[in-house]
Design a protein around this motif. Structure first.
Motif, short mmCIF file in Angstrom:
data_model
loop_
_atom_site.label_atom_id
_atom_site.label_comp_id
_atom_site.label_asym_id
_atom_site.label_seq_id
_atom_site.Cartn_x
_atom_site.Cartn_y
_atom_site.Cartn_z
N GLY A 1 1.02 -1.36 0.54
CA GLY A 1 0.26 0.09 0.44
C GLY A 1 0.55 1.48 -0.16
O GLY A 1 0.16 2.33 -0.36
N CYS A 2 1.99 1.20 -0.15
CA CYS A 2 3.40 2.94 0.26
C CYS A 2 2.97 2.35 -1.26
O CYS A 2 3.90 2.50 -2.59
N SER A 3 2.81 3.68 -1.60
CA SER A 3 3.23 4.04 -3.10
C SER A 3 4.36 4.47 -3.66
O SER A 3 4.79 4.30 -4.53
N TYR A 4 4.81 5.14 -2.59
CA TYR A 4 6.75 5.85 -2.82
C TYR A 4 7.13 3.78 -2.81
O TYR A 4 8.13 4.10 -3.91
N CYS A 5 7.16 3.40 -2.90
CA CYS A 5 7.69 1.84 -2.31
C CYS A 5 7.31 1.30 -3.34
O CYS A 5 8.22 0.89 -4.38
#
Length: 89
Positions: A14-18
């Motif tokens: 759920g981490c968009s940066y990841c």
């Protein structure tokens, strides 16, 4: 004989940066391993001990036992480290 560089991406679901980091690496055809902290919050303690932060993504790049890490958010930081690592190859 030079060792290949290893890339490790610390991330969580759920981490968009990841996802941005992984997409970038895949676009460059660079293999990487993922350490998913989604259900392993204690892994944040490892990041705290190593880098003084508890957030993801963190990207570690290195050879053998020598690694450098990108702890700042933004592809430009990853690009700089990749360039530096490639120059020392």
């Amino acid at each position: 004989m030079a060792e290949n560089k290893n890339i490790v991406v610390w991330s969580k679901q759920g981490c968009s940066y990841c996802e941005e980091v992984k997409t970038y690496l895949e676009g460059k055809e660079l293999d990487y391993q993922t350490i998913d902290i989604t259900e392993n919050e204690d892994r944040r303690d490892i990041l705290k001990a190593k880098y003084g932060i508890r957030h993801v993504p963190v990207v570690e790049i290195g050879r053998g036992n020598v690694y450098e890490a990108v702890t700042k958010v933004g592809i430009e930081h990853l690009e700089k480290l990749l360039q530096r690592v490639n120059e020392t190859s």
